[in-house]
Motif scaffolding. Sequence first.
Motif, PDB file in Angstrom:
ATOM      1  N   PRO A  31       0.824  -1.227   0.000  1.00 61.40           N
ATOM      2  CA  PRO A  31       0.000   0.000   0.000  1.00 61.40           C
ATOM      3  C   PRO A  31       0.850   1.266   0.000  1.00 61.40           C
ATOM      4  O   PRO A  31       0.486   2.263  -0.619  1.00 61.40           O
ATOM      5  CB  PRO A  31      -0.825  -0.116   1.280  1.00 61.40           C
ATOM      6  N   TYR A  32       2.006   1.225   0.678  1.00 60.62           N
ATOM      7  CA  TYR A  32       2.877   2.396   0.734  1.00 60.62           C
ATOM      8  C   TYR A  32       3.574   2.608  -0.608  1.00 60.62           C
ATOM      9  O   TYR A  32       3.738   3.746  -1.056  1.00 60.62           O
ATOM     10  CB  TYR A  32       3.901   2.224   1.854  1.00 60.62           C
ATOM     11  N   ALA A  33       3.964   1.507  -1.248  1.00 62.20           N
ATOM     12  CA  ALA A  33       4.590   1.616  -2.570  1.00 62.20           C
ATOM     13  C   ALA A  33       3.589   2.168  -3.582  1.00 62.20           C
ATOM     14  O   ALA A  33       3.948   2.969  -4.455  1.00 62.20           O
ATOM     15  CB  ALA A  33       5.107   0.252  -3.018  1.00 62.20           C
ATOM     16  N   TYR A  34       2.339   1.739  -3.454  1.00 58.42           N
ATOM     17  CA  TYR A  34       1.288   2.247  -4.350  1.00 58.42           C
ATOM     18  C   TYR A  34       1.136   3.761  -4.191  1.00 58.42           C
ATOM     19  O   TYR A  34       1.148   4.513  -5.175  1.00 58.42           O
ATOM     20  CB  TYR A  34      -0.032   1.546  -4.055  1.00 58.42           C
ATOM     21  N   LEU A  35       1.014   4.213  -2.949  1.00 55.64           N
ATOM     22  CA  LEU A  35       0.809   5.643  -2.693  1.00 55.64           C
ATOM     23  C   LEU A  35       2.045   6.460  -3.046  1.00 55.64           C
ATOM     24  O   LEU A  35       1.934   7.594  -3.520  1.00 55.64           O
ATOM     25  CB  LEU A  35       0.430   5.861  -1.233  1.00 55.64           C
ATOM     26  N   LEU A  36       3.238   5.888  -2.843  1.00 54.14           N
ATOM     27  CA  LEU A  36       4.463   6.591  -3.223  1.00 54.14           C
ATOM     28  C   LEU A  36       4.537   6.755  -4.733  1.00 54.14           C
ATOM     29  O   LEU A  36       4.864   7.839  -5.235  1.00 54.14           O
ATOM     30  CB  LEU A  36       5.688   5.832  -2.716  1.00 54.14           C
ATOM     31  N   LYS A  51       0.225  11.501   6.169  1.00 51.95           N
ATOM     32  CA  LYS A  51      -0.918  11.701   5.276  1.00 51.95           C
ATOM     33  C   LYS A  51      -1.289  10.429   4.519  1.00 51.95           C
ATOM     34  O   LYS A  51      -2.217  10.440   3.706  1.00 51.95           O
ATOM     35  CB  LYS A  51      -0.613  12.816   4.282  1.00 51.95           C
ATOM     36  N   ALA A  52      -0.563   9.327   4.768  1.00 48.66           N
ATOM     37  CA  ALA A  52      -0.769   8.112   3.987  1.00 48.66           C
ATOM     38  C   ALA A  52      -2.167   7.534   4.191  1.00 48.66           C
ATOM     39  O   ALA A  52      -2.835   7.139   3.226  1.00 48.66           O
ATOM     40  CB  ALA A  52       0.292   7.080   4.348  1.00 48.66           C
ATOM     41  N   ALA A  53      -2.627   7.460   5.434  1.00 45.85           N
ATOM     42  CA  ALA A  53      -3.943   6.865   5.703  1.00 45.85           C
ATOM     43  C   ALA A  53      -5.050   7.659   5.014  1.00 45.85           C
ATOM     44  O   ALA A  53      -5.994   7.089   4.465  1.00 45.85           O
ATOM     45  CB  ALA A  53      -4.179   6.798   7.207  1.00 45.85           C
ATOM     46  N   GLU A  54      -4.931   8.993   5.021  1.00 47.77           N
ATOM     47  CA  GLU A  54      -5.935   9.832   4.369  1.00 47.77           C
ATOM     48  C   GLU A  54      -5.908   9.625   2.861  1.00 47.77           C
ATOM     49  O   GLU A  54      -6.963   9.525   2.216  1.00 47.77           O
ATOM     50  CB  GLU A  54      -5.677  11.302   4.710  1.00 47.77           C
ATOM     51  N   ALA A  59      -7.677   5.475  -2.651  1.00 48.66           N
ATOM     52  CA  ALA A  59      -7.003   4.412  -3.384  1.00 48.66           C
ATOM     53  C   ALA A  59      -7.924   3.187  -3.482  1.00 48.66           C
ATOM     54  O   ALA A  59      -8.991   3.139  -2.849  1.00 48.66           O
ATOM     55  CB  ALA A  59      -5.699   4.060  -2.677  1.00 48.66           C
ATOM     56  N   PRO A  60      -7.539   2.166  -4.252  1.00 47.17           N
ATOM     57  CA  PRO A  60      -8.351   0.946  -4.321  1.00 47.17           C
ATOM     58  C   PRO A  60      -8.546   0.308  -2.947  1.00 47.17           C
ATOM     59  O   PRO A  60      -7.733   0.498  -2.029  1.00 47.17           O
ATOM     60  CB  PRO A  60      -7.524   0.040  -5.243  1.00 47.17           C
ATOM     61  N   GLU A  61      -9.600  -0.461  -2.819  1.00 47.29           N
ATOM     62  CA  GLU A  61      -9.954  -1.036  -1.518  1.00 47.29           C
ATOM     63  C   GLU A  61      -8.839  -1.908  -0.957  1.00 47.29           C
ATOM     64  O   GLU A  61      -8.582  -1.919   0.239  1.00 47.29           O
ATOM     65  CB  GLU A  61     -11.255  -1.842  -1.645  1.00 47.29           C
ATOM     66  N   TRP A  62      -8.152  -2.661  -1.836  1.00 50.38           N
ATOM     67  CA  TRP A  62      -7.083  -3.539  -1.351  1.00 50.38           C
ATOM     68  C   TRP A  62      -5.988  -2.729  -0.652  1.00 50.38           C
ATOM     69  O   TRP A  62      -5.366  -3.197   0.300  1.00 50.38           O
ATOM     70  CB  TRP A  62      -6.484  -4.365  -2.496  1.00 50.38           C
ATOM     71  N   CYS A  63      -5.755  -1.502  -1.150  1.00 49.38           N
ATOM     72  CA  CYS A  63      -4.718  -0.650  -0.568  1.00 49.38           C
ATOM     73  C   CYS A  63      -5.089  -0.284   0.871  1.00 49.38           C
ATOM     74  O   CYS A  63      -4.246  -0.343   1.784  1.00 49.38           O
ATOM     75  CB  CYS A  63      -4.539   0.601  -1.419  1.00 49.38           C
ATOM     76  N   GLN A  64      -6.341   0.067   1.087  1.00 52.36           N
ATOM     77  CA  GLN A  64      -6.796   0.409   2.432  1.00 52.36           C
ATOM     78  C   GLN A  64      -6.718  -0.794   3.359  1.00 52.36           C
ATOM     79  O   GLN A  64      -6.284  -0.678   4.512  1.00 52.36           O
ATOM     80  CB  GLN A  64      -8.235   0.928   2.363  1.00 52.36           C
ATOM     81  N   GLN A  65      -7.112  -1.972   2.851  1.00 47.62           N
ATOM     82  CA  GLN A  65      -7.109  -3.178   3.684  1.00 47.62           C
ATOM     83  C   GLN A  65      -5.696  -3.545   4.125  1.00 47.62           C
ATOM     84  O   GLN A  65      -5.457  -3.853   5.302  1.00 47.62           O
ATOM     85  CB  GLN A  65      -7.742  -4.341   2.909  1.00 47.62           C
ATOM     86  N   LEU A  66      -4.756  -3.523   3.180  1.00 46.49           N
ATOM     87  CA  LEU A  66      -3.389  -3.896   3.513  1.00 46.49           C
ATOM     88  C   LEU A  66      -2.735  -2.874   4.435  1.00 46.49           C
ATOM     89  O   LEU A  66      -1.917  -3.225   5.287  1.00 46.49           O
ATOM     90  CB  LEU A  66      -2.560  -4.057   2.236  1.00 46.49           C
ATOM     91  N   MET A  67      -3.093  -1.597   4.299  1.00 46.36           N
ATOM     92  CA  MET A  67      -2.518  -0.586   5.176  1.00 46.36           C
ATOM     93  C   MET A  67      -3.043  -0.765   6.602  1.00 46.36           C
ATOM     94  O   MET A  67      -2.294  -0.602   7.574  1.00 46.36           O
ATOM     95  CB  MET A  67      -2.840   0.820   4.662  1.00 46.36           C
ATOM     96  N   GLN A  68      -4.294  -1.110   6.728  1.00 45.84           N
ATOM     97  CA  GLN A  68      -4.842  -1.363   8.062  1.00 45.84           C
ATOM     98  C   GLN A  68      -4.187  -2.580   8.700  1.00 45.84           C
ATOM     99  O   GLN A  68      -3.955  -2.609   9.918  1.00 45.84           O
ATOM    100  CB  GLN A  68      -6.357  -1.564   7.969  1.00 45.84           C
TER     101      GLN A  68
END
Length: 601
Positions: A31-36, A51-54, A59-68
């Motif tokens: 998820p961090y690589a995606y946002l970067l 600001k990553a969580a915001e 981002a796609p749902e998978w990104c939120q799930q993996l970050m959590q």
Amino acid sequence: MLPGVPFRCMQTTNDPHQQFAAFFRNEALMPYAYLLSQAMSEGSLCLHLEKAAEKAKAAPEWCQQLMQASPSLEGISLVAQQGTDNHPFVLANNRLYLQRYYRYETQCLKRIQDFLEAEKEGGEARRAALLAQQDFIQNLFENNAAAETPDWQLAAAVTGACHHFCIITGGPGTGKTTTVAKLLAILYQLQPHLKIALTAPTGKAAARMGESLRQAATGAPAGLQQILSALEPATLHRLLKPRINTPYFQHGADNPLPYDVVVVDECSMIDAALFAKLLCAVGNGTRLILLGDKAQLAAVEAGSLFGDLCAALAALNEFDVAHASLINAFHSGKEVPAVATNHHPLFGHVVELRQSHRFKDNQGIGQLSRAVLENDAATLGAFASGGKTDAEVTVDTTYDAALFEHFMQGYEAFIAEKDIVQALKKLSALRVLCATREGPQGIYQTNQRIERWLQQRKKLAPYNLFYEHRPIILTRNYYDHGLFNGDTGIIRRDAEGVLTAYFETTEGTIKAVLPGYLTDAETCFAMTVHRSQGSEFEQVLVLLPQNSASPLLTRELLYTAITRAKKHVTVQADEATLLRTAAGQVERASGIAARFENLKI
């Protein structure tokens, strides 16, 4: 990995950021690589983890799930701490970088630190030498003595002459080039055999810098005028001398530039990679002067180092008692105030020129550009509704075709001009600037619209790619021909009837190249606002996409477009889009300001 979703499936998506994230095959990192990757595509150097969580919410749902599931990057083997090894990612100051861009930022920081350390030696001697030239310096700035505000041009010139590293920022017409001309006059007075390099990111910006310096030299003593007029600005690539077919240059840390002073104009256009390579190529004993407008658009590529450096200080134009006294010794106008010593490394090294000699704050282009920067909806609304009329500004919210066609008539002048030098100048007198490439108000359709209109009037015959009178802008460097990305030219037939591309060089001469060698070139009746940076035109028509909420539309983009005009700007935009654009801001993350706080100079 997400249940039932193998990495290879994640990599087959059309989303390039997801492909990048999946490449590393690490769920905690993904998820961090995606946002970067997403942040870097928008010009940031890093991802600010606060600001990553915001950002993940969009981002796609998978990104939120993996970050959590993985709220921290600690312990991930692919992530280095503070860039201490060669892992692909770096975690530093709560920011995630790609290793390469962390190194670029580090190189810039280190080189500036080197300049600041080097200037400590001999500081008293430099101040004494300047005071010994008091009459000369006062004469240079005598026309500024009656100003009601401090003479920031004088402050910038004295600062540049006293320090090894200096930043001079200011909007259009504030006299950046005039200030540099006077600064160079002071340096030549102190050291007659000084070796000076003038450079800018594009050929157009370099040529304009040379022309402005020649104009600024008018009225100077004959010897000085001759010296300043003889200086030939070069593009950064030409100055650094590229190693063909590599991303490297001949000049670098092991082979520094052979100059006493390097002056760089339009620094807001320089991306982080080129900025780092430039700074590494400037020797410790060389004086470096950076010029630019901190409010302009940043580089197309990642990084906004010039703006970041200007923003690193809480306030500009602040000097300690000793330096303020030195500046005030040279004029009798309003004094530069002194402040308590600030321990920030850049304190006293950044000067903002605040008085425009071209535009007035309360009318015309000056008022419109200020309203954009300050998001002054009332003033912008008055321009848009017709409640405010002005000889320098036209705001058309209806996209009036007749108004657009009237502007297009201006292109007939360069087509009718037989002399290629004059034709290039007439082409440079006006331009349509677009915010986007695609769509009815993008550059592709707009250029076609202009071509059709001129063809109907029998001014053009655009039946092939390189037709006669086609204006072109290069989109890559052509080192073999001495032409560079951003250079503009015209296709004309030579004396033997052969279609040839003609360009004006930074020295004011004409370069002729067969157009078949210039495969990467675009028609430029209309050009993007990004491409227009470093250029000025007598008249500009700014075309914003209709009823658009695109994130590309920001106040920095609109400010840059408006201030390309010297005499008149026409803005075609519906009122809602105009107001949304002025409300939007470029957000580029970097760590340069935070890292400066930790430096001890």
